[in-house]
Scaffold this motif. Structure first.
Motif, short mmCIF file in Angstrom:
data_model
loop_
_atom_site.label_atom_id
_atom_site.label_comp_id
_atom_site.label_asym_id
_atom_site.label_seq_id
_atom_site.Cartn_x
_atom_site.Cartn_y
_atom_site.Cartn_z
N SER A 119 0.57 -1.64 0.07
CA SER A 119 -0.10 0.14 0.18
C SER A 119 0.63 1.44 -0.03
N VAL A 120 2.31 1.20 0.70
CA VAL A 120 2.99 2.07 0.78
C VAL A 120 3.72 2.57 -0.70
N TYR A 121 3.76 1.62 -0.99
CA TYR A 121 4.54 1.33 -2.40
C TYR A 121 3.71 1.87 -3.35
N LYS A 122 2.23 1.68 -3.48
CA LYS A 122 0.83 2.26 -4.62
C LYS A 122 1.06 3.83 -4.02
N ALA A 123 0.68 4.27 -2.78
CA ALA A 123 1.34 5.39 -2.85
C ALA A 123 1.42 6.58 -3.22
N LEU A 124 3.13 5.56 -3.30
CA LEU A 124 4.31 6.72 -3.70
C LEU A 124 4.13 6.60 -5.19
N LYS A 125 3.79 4.98 -6.14
CA LYS A 125 3.84 5.66 -7.37
C LYS A 125 2.93 6.69 -8.05
N GLN A 126 1.75 7.12 -6.68
CA GLN A 126 0.75 7.75 -7.53
C GLN A 126 1.34 9.75 -7.25
N LEU A 127 2.43 8.88 -6.49
CA LEU A 127 2.35 11.00 -5.92
C LEU A 127 4.04 11.13 -6.54
N TYR A 128 5.14 9.96 -7.00
CA TYR A 128 5.57 10.03 -7.71
C TYR A 128 5.19 10.57 -9.62
N SER A 129 4.47 9.49 -10.07
CA SER A 129 3.77 10.37 -11.45
C SER A 129 2.72 11.27 -11.38
N ALA A 130 2.56 12.04 -10.85
CA ALA A 130 1.88 13.59 -9.88
C ALA A 130 3.04 14.76 -9.73
N GLY A 131 4.86 14.60 -9.29
CA GLY A 131 5.12 15.26 -9.08
C GLY A 131 5.03 15.97 -7.91
N ALA A 132 4.86 15.40 -7.17
CA ALA A 132 4.36 15.76 -5.51
C ALA A 132 5.56 14.67 -5.07
N ALA A 133 6.54 14.11 -5.04
CA ALA A 133 7.00 13.66 -4.31
C ALA A 133 8.37 12.55 -5.18
N ALA A 134 9.41 12.86 -4.35
CA ALA A 134 10.41 12.14 -5.19
C ALA A 134 11.26 11.78 -3.98
N LYS A 135 12.91 10.36 -4.78
CA LYS A 135 13.01 9.20 -3.76
C LYS A 135 14.40 10.17 -3.88
N TYR A 136 15.28 10.26 -3.01
CA TYR A 136 16.87 10.45 -3.19
C TYR A 136 17.25 9.74 -2.44
N GLY A 137 18.18 8.83 -3.12
CA GLY A 137 18.76 7.76 -2.47
C GLY A 137 17.85 6.70 -1.99
N SER A 138 18.12 6.59 -0.08
CA SER A 138 17.11 5.90 -0.41
C SER A 138 15.56 6.52 0.91
N LYS A 139 15.79 7.97 0.97
CA LYS A 139 15.03 8.54 1.40
C LYS A 139 13.77 9.75 0.28
N ILE A 140 12.68 9.43 1.14
CA ILE A 140 11.66 10.21 0.16
C ILE A 140 11.05 11.21 0.59
N VAL A 141 10.83 12.50 -0.36
CA VAL A 141 11.03 13.32 -0.02
C VAL A 141 9.92 14.62 -0.72
N VAL A 142 8.98 15.15 -0.23
CA VAL A 142 7.71 16.18 -0.49
C VAL A 142 8.17 17.03 -1.74
N THR A 143 8.24 16.71 -2.96
CA THR A 143 9.20 18.33 -3.91
C THR A 143 8.41 18.97 -4.55
N ASP A 144 7.13 19.00 -4.11
CA ASP A 144 5.96 20.62 -4.37
C ASP A 144 4.94 21.29 -3.15
N SER A 145 5.78 22.39 -2.82
CA SER A 145 6.02 22.75 -1.61
C SER A 145 3.87 23.26 -1.41
N LEU A 146 2.92 23.05 -2.38
CA LEU A 146 1.60 23.47 -2.01
C LEU A 146 0.96 21.88 -1.77
N VAL A 147 1.66 21.08 -1.50
CA VAL A 147 1.39 19.37 -1.37
C VAL A 147 2.11 19.31 -0.31
N ARG A 148 3.36 19.87 0.31
CA ARG A 148 4.03 19.96 1.94
C ARG A 148 2.38 21.00 2.81
#
Length: 212
Positions: A119-148
């Motif tokens: 379920s976490v992977y599914k949510a991350l896939k959704q957020l990645y495709s929307a440009g709302a989050a990204a993975k840098y190394g082993s860390k997940i970061v929210v990349t959109d300031s409005l989403v954050r």
């Protein structure tokens, strides 16, 4: 359930962002039963996202003035055709709250999310495709300031809603989605768990009180 939004809830929230409306108007525009819209409106009101006001025999749904509702509106208006309901639904809000701020290690995300790894992977896939989050190394970061901003204010307001159910709060602090309260209440809500000395005492800790 407070940290989850369904597609239907987001759809109704988007409609209320456009204009105040009644359950009848929404049921007609969304082509669903009025009773279904009423249930969704009740859930959104419990999360502090909308207000339901009675005007004569009509119940009018309005966007709440709370920061998480207003931040959702800003997000929605910035992405009018992005179909937010497709990637912000389900466990995405939970994941976003955990990853907001300076981000979160993937391992910690798995441990703290209220859902399974798939379920976490599914949510991350959704957020990645929307440009709302990204993975840098082993860390997940929210990349959109409005989403954050939405995720952070959502957690803040849910904290306030929960705290209203507890009497005698002396202090509180939130770390990601985890809230630590100090209260004199002897009957806190069932979903609260004791921490610190109180929790250790139940496990047999013996302590001598001092003056400092």
């Amino acid at each position: 359930m407070l940290l989850k939004l369904s597609k239907s809830e987001i759809g109704v929230l988007e409609a209320v962002c456009r204009a105040d409306c009644s359950a009848s108007q929404l049921s007609e525009s969304l082509k669903v039963k009025k009773s279904f819209v009423s249930r969704i409106a009740k859930s959104l009101a419990e999360k502090g996202l909308i207000q339901v006001e009675k005007q004569g025999k009509t119940k009018l749904m309005k966007l709440s003035m709370a920061s998480h509702a207003q931040n959702f509106k800003k997000l929605f208006e910035s992405r009018p055709n992005a179909k937010i309901e497709n990637w912000l639904c389900g466990n995405a809000v939970d994941v976003l709250i955990l990853a907001s701020g300076e981000g979160i290690e993937l391992k910690t995300l798995f441990e703290e999310a209220n859902c399974s790894k798939p379920s976490v992977y599914k949510a991350l896939k959704q957020l990645y495709s929307a440009g709302a989050a990204a993975k840098y190394g082993s860390k997940i970061v929210v990349t959109d300031s409005l989403v954050r901003a939405f995720a952070g204010s959502y957690a803040d307001n849910i904290q306030l809603i929960i705290q209203k159910q507890v009497k005698g709060i002396n202090a509180s602090i939130r770390v990601r989605k985890h809230v630590v309260l100090r209260t004199d209440s002897i009957t806190p809500p069932l979903f609260f768990s004791q921490t610190g000395i109180s929790a250790l005492a139940k496990r047999g800790l013996e302590a001598i009180l001092t003056s400092y």
